[in-house]
Write a protein that holds these residues in place. Structure first.
Motif, mmCIF file in Angstrom:
data_model
loop_
_atom_site.group_PDB
_atom_site.id
_atom_site.type_symbol
_atom_site.label_atom_id
_atom_site.label_comp_id
_atom_site.label_asym_id
_atom_site.label_seq_id
_atom_site.Cartn_x
_atom_site.Cartn_y
_atom_site.Cartn_z
ATOM 1 N N ASP A 1 0.845 -1.195 0.000
ATOM 2 C CA ASP A 1 0.000 0.000 0.000
ATOM 3 C C ASP A 1 0.881 1.245 0.000
ATOM 4 O O ASP A 1 2.103 1.182 0.127
ATOM 5 C CB ASP A 1 -0.942 -0.005 1.204
ATOM 6 N N ALA A 2 0.222 2.420 -0.109
ATOM 7 C CA ALA A 2 0.933 3.684 -0.176
ATOM 8 C C ALA A 2 1.725 3.939 1.094
ATOM 9 O O ALA A 2 2.839 4.494 1.054
ATOM 10 C CB ALA A 2 -0.047 4.833 -0.433
ATOM 11 N N GLU A 3 1.178 3.551 2.236
ATOM 12 C CA GLU A 3 1.882 3.761 3.497
ATOM 13 C C GLU A 3 3.201 2.997 3.519
ATOM 14 O O GLU A 3 4.238 3.515 3.951
ATOM 15 C CB GLU A 3 0.995 3.319 4.659
ATOM 16 N N GLY A 4 3.183 1.764 3.028
ATOM 17 C CA GLY A 4 4.412 0.979 2.966
ATOM 18 C C GLY A 4 5.409 1.580 1.986
ATOM 19 O O GLY A 4 6.623 1.577 2.235
ATOM 20 N N ARG A 5 4.890 2.097 0.874
ATOM 21 C CA ARG A 5 5.792 2.718 -0.107
ATOM 22 C C ARG A 5 6.440 3.963 0.486
ATOM 23 O O ARG A 5 7.629 4.212 0.279
ATOM 24 C CB ARG A 5 5.030 3.052 -1.387
ATOM 25 N N ARG A 6 5.656 4.758 1.210
ATOM 26 C CA ARG A 6 6.216 5.979 1.795
ATOM 27 C C ARG A 6 7.294 5.650 2.827
ATOM 28 O O ARG A 6 8.304 6.355 2.940
ATOM 29 C CB ARG A 6 5.104 6.807 2.445
ATOM 30 N N ALA A 7 7.087 4.581 3.567
ATOM 31 C CA ALA A 7 8.091 4.192 4.559
ATOM 32 C C ALA A 7 9.414 3.842 3.881
ATOM 33 O O ALA A 7 10.501 4.199 4.369
ATOM 34 C CB ALA A 7 7.565 3.006 5.373
ATOM 35 N N ALA A 8 9.332 3.140 2.762
ATOM 36 C CA ALA A 8 10.555 2.799 2.027
ATOM 37 C C ALA A 8 11.170 4.043 1.390
ATOM 38 O O ALA A 8 12.407 4.210 1.374
ATOM 39 C CB ALA A 8 10.246 1.758 0.957
ATOM 40 N N LEU A 9 10.319 4.920 0.873
ATOM 41 C CA LEU A 9 10.821 6.139 0.247
ATOM 42 C C LEU A 9 11.494 7.056 1.252
ATOM 43 O O LEU A 9 12.415 7.811 0.907
ATOM 44 C CB LEU A 9 9.668 6.879 -0.468
#
Length: 892
Positions: free
Chosen positions: A587-595
């Motif tokens: 999800d977007a939250e997981g992507r933001r954490a990686a970013l």
């Protein structure tokens, strides 16, 4: 019919308007020398029009041409006071074939035409030198049989050896009887093995040589060369016929090459070499004395068998006529000086720059002319490695510095061995006694070339300079044993496969591998670049994303970064793992954490680039490639990624399968990624803005980043991404308490973006044409797969050149011009550039100048090439349009 024969003698010459086209290079040069009242042997040139006439008659010499030949001979007889087939003072001729450009494969020169079984004795009595007369006759028979009768020259060597063994002589016959016996053996061999004769009638000899010379235009080597270099088949060749000069006869004879300048310094003084003509046998060979003309001029001009000051005056007069350093081939026959050929002096790239700058200092030429004289592609030769000097390496031998640069590699004694080693990705030095046209492929594959014989104008030297390979020639202290595959240097023996290093700038041959350095581009090179920068209109930026690339580009004069491919920053170490974590997030939250993990890395990268560029423009392309390119491929990598994410391998494999595409080049990439995953854009934009502020505070230089949105075809795509970028800019401004200047533009690489360029320009601050993908989408050709058939297209003449290397003006170029017109109609102040491969191609740069682009961007090591090409294009465009010179800094 057009005129077939053009005569020349000192003080007069028949010269058509396009002399090289009609008379070939040799004929045109001799006509020029004659017209300048310089000493040349009298003669005439059979023009290319005669070749075309013969071609139309199935290669038979037309009767009208035969009549013209007889008239030409009569004219020569009247000028020289000699008679063709005369009873006294016989007229002997040399026939030299040439085309309008240098052409391998066409007929070699044939000398001593007019000698036969009778005139050889007439000549012997005239010169009181029977050995020289018969030696000349022997040479004529061999060259005539080789050209006209297609005889194998090696067979004549075998005949000579056998006859010498029978008669008791070794190198050559010792008496007239011995000579006559050898000539009789030659005649018998030609009659028996070839079913032919060498004519005893001089006019028949000449007509047969002429016909064979004409036919050589279709030699396979010549045909291949024409196809490779775009020489029309109907261009044809010319044959120049002139009176013989006996430059090998005695101590008052010889031949040489004179250059009007010292090419190593640019100084106006005679240089070159002279080979004395007489040994014991009278032939020029490896042991004939060779003199340096510069040394003779300064030390002992009496050692020169003609008037050296007269030669110097002739050469200087030629230089003044052509306003360039010239190279003159000359011969001396019994003390009489003759100029045989002239040309603009052949030189290395560094020498060409040095001479052009020196001529400008001397006010012989202007800066713009100096710029136009340098081939931009030749600058690449200046980037070749040089040897890091030390006391540790062992010099095996020395030869002539024939082509600049240094190279290390394994010894290979044949083209076949070079090919075999090249397939194994091994560096190779081709080592030969001398090279021949059939060695060209091996020279291309080799890293350098070493020859035992030859000089700075030998086949090896000329070819190596042309293809930019280091070359050392004339290393006479070395010896090759081809049978054992060994190279001897005194007591030292090297085998095929052993490593050596050659220095094409000093002539040194060194044992083993040594450290190599790249040169500093200062001095005359820097001066030429100053000339170019004053003349050019377009800016020159670089494609770079690493500090090393950016610093190299700045050293080469880049005026900013025109393309920073951010995806190249994500393929190493922790970066690739963070990227994979982002891509595989559910999800977007997981992507933001990686970013968030990638943000400081991106910011640090951009800070360093901004600092290196010190306020110059830096164009950063947002993430472009499809996401699957970052994912693991091997089982080991998949397992490692699954462990890092604490998920099952099956989950990783499922995500990889879900991202697979049938045609990724046209798939989920570029701005499509940014629209699908706007959090990627937001991270990159924040990294750019925070880096700009940080770098500006560190350096004091205002940083104005340019953010480039890739693969836009719809204005709404650019609107969507630009809105996210603007939102991040506002957030960073509020957080840092200071405003940020920036530009948002797009890469134009799709046909629809071209058609809608006027609409897209309403919101874009700049366009950068991505010619690589634009060429792919216009042609419907995958660049990665094009190699399978593009070479066939070029060979068959369907395409003139690879459109991925040089812009296709009629197709891709027409679309670029359309986009430029549409964009500037909407927004006159829009900045327009190009960042594809063609940004460093001189031919493409000429088109971009004509189209009105503001800058080109290319790889760091092509920046000097682009600077010079941009200057040349500006000069030529200004001249063609009747405008004065333009200055980029004045015009903005």
């Amino acid at each position: 019919m057009p005129k077939r024969i053009f005569t020349f003698s000192r003080g007069s010459a028949e010269r058509p308007a396009d002399a090289a086209e009609a008379l070939g290079l040799k004929g045109a040069n001799l006509a020029l020398l004659a017209s300048l009242d310089l000493p040349v042997p009298p003669g005439f040139t059979v023009a290319t029009s005669a070749w075309r006439e013969a071609k139309s008659e199935s290669n038979a010499l037309p009767q009208a041409l035969r009549a013209d030949l007889r008239a030409g001979i009569e004219w020569l007889e009247s000028v020289t006071g000699r008679r063709f087939d005369g009873d006294v003072r016989p007229l002997l001729l040399a026939a030299r074939t040439s085309a309008r450009v240098q052409m391998p494969g066409i007929a070699e020169s044939v000398l001593d035409i007019g000698l036969n079984d009778r005139t050889v004795d007439v000549l012997a009595r005239e010169l009181n030198d029977a050995a020289f007369a018969y030696r000349s006759y022997r040479r004529f028979i061999e060259s005539y049989a080789s050209l006209v009768l297609d005889a194998d020259p090696a067979e004549f060597e075998e005949i000579s050896d056998a006859e010498g063994e029978r008669a008791g002589w070794t190198e050559e016959p010792q008496t007239v009887a011995d000579w006559r016996a050898l000539i009789a053996c030659y005649h018998a061999h030609i009659d028996r093995e070839l079913g032919a004769v060498v004519p005893q009638t001089p006019l028949e000899q000449l007509t047969n040589v002429l016909a064979a010379s004409f036919a050589s235009w279709r030699h396979p080597v010549a045909t291949s060369h024409r196809l490779l270099h775009g020489v029309p088949e109907n261009a044809g060749l010319a044959v120049t016929v002139h009176a013989m000069i006996f430059n090998e006869r005695n101590q008052k004879s010889g031949r040489g090459r004179a250059v009007s300048r010292d090419l190593t310094t640019g100084e106006s003084r005679l240089s070159g070499e002279f080979t004395l003509g007489a040994r014991g046998s009278g032939e020029i060979g490896d042991s004939a004395p060779v003199f340096d003309l510069a040394a003779l001029a300064s030390e002992d001009p009496a050692g020169f068998p003609a008037d050296l000051s007269e030669l110097t005056q002739h050469v200087r007069r030629l230089e003044a006529h052509v306003c360039d350093a010239v190279e003159v081939d000359f011969m001396i026959g019994d003390g009489a000086l003759f100029l045989m050929q002239s040309r603009v002096a052949r030189r290395t790239a560094a020498e060409a720059i040095r001479v052009a700058v020196e001529l400008t200092k001397e006010e012989i030429i202007e800066e713009n002319e100096a710029i136009l004289r340098i081939d931009p592609a030749s600058l690449d030769l200046l980037l070749h490695p040089t040897i890091e000097r030390s006391d540790d390496y062992v010099v095996l031998g020395r030869g002539m510095p024939a082509s600049p640069g240094a190279a290390t590699g394994e010894i290979a004694f044949s083209t076949e061995r070079v090919q075999a080693r090249a397939k194994e990705d091994r560096t190779v030095i081709l080592v030969r006694n001398e090279t021949y046209p059939e060695d060209i492929h091996g020279m291309h594959l080799a890293d350098g070339v070493l020859t035992i014989r030859g000089g700075t104008t030998s086949h090896a030297a000329v070819v190596a300079r042309g293809i930019g390979k280091p070359c050392v020639t004339g290393a006479g202290s070395l010896r090759i044993n081809a049978e054992t595959g060994t190279l001897f240097a005194g007591d030292r023996v090297l085998k095929e496969g052993d490593e050596i290093t050659i220095d094409g700038s000093s002539g040194e041959v060194i044992v083993g591998a040594v450290a190599l350095l790249r040169p500093s581009l200062t001095g005359d090179f820097a001066t030429l670049m100053e000339f170019a920068d004053r003349a050019r209109r377009m800016g020159v930026r670089t494609n770079a994303e690493t500090p090393i690339e950016a610093r190299s580009a700045r050293a080469f004069g880049a005026e900013g970064i025109g393309l920073c491919r951010t995806e190249h920053m994500f393929f190493e170490g922790d970066r690739i793992q963070a990227m994979r974590e982002m891509i595989l997030a559910s999800d977007a939250e997981g992507r933001r954490a990686a970013l968030d993990k990638l943000l400081p890395i991106q910011r640090s990268d951009f800070v360093e680039l901004f600092e290196i560029m010190a306020g110059l423009p830096v164009t950063i392309r947002l993430l472009d490639p499809p996401l699957h390119e970052f994912l693991p491929k091997s089982d080991g990598e998949i397992a490692e990624t699954a462990a890092m994410l604490s998920v099952d391998e099956a989950v990783v494999r499922q995500r990889i399968a879900g991202l697979e595409e049938f045609n990724p080049m046209l798939g989920h990439r570029g701005c499509r990624l940014a629209i699908s995953y706007p959090e990627i854009v937001e991270m990159q934009a924040r990294a750019i803005f925070e880096a700009a502020i940080e770098a500006g505070e560190k350096t004091g230089d205002a940083v104005v980043p340019e953010i480039m949105v890739p693969l836009v075809s719809l204005r709404r795509e650019l609107d969507f991404v630009k809105e996210r970028v603007d939102r991040v800019a506002a957030l960073v401004t509020a957080e840092r308490g200071r405003g940020i200047d920036y530009h948002v533009g797009t890469m134009i690489e799709l046909p629809r973006a071209i058609v809608r360029a006027d609409t897209i320009a309403e919101v874009a601050d700049f366009f950068s044409f991505g010619t690589n993908d634009l060429t792919q989408t216009v042609y419907g050709i995958s660049r990665d797969d094009a190699a399978n058939f593009l070479s066939t297209y070029i060979r068959q003449g369907i395409l003139e050149r690879d459109p991925f290397q040089t812009v296709d003006v009629e197709g891709v170029g027409e679309l670029i011009a359309m986009a430029v017109e549409k964009a500037r109609r909407t927004r006159p102040d829009i900045t327009l550039g190009v960042c594809g491969e063609q940004g460093g191609d001189p031919a493409s740069i000429a088109f971009f100048e004509e189209t009105g682009l503001d800058y080109v961007s290319c790889s760091p090591f092509r920046v000097p090439i682009a600077r010079l090409a941009a200057a040349q294009s500006a000069i030529r465009f200004s001249r063609a349009s009747g405008r004065g010179g333009r200055n980029r800094r004045q015009d903005g």
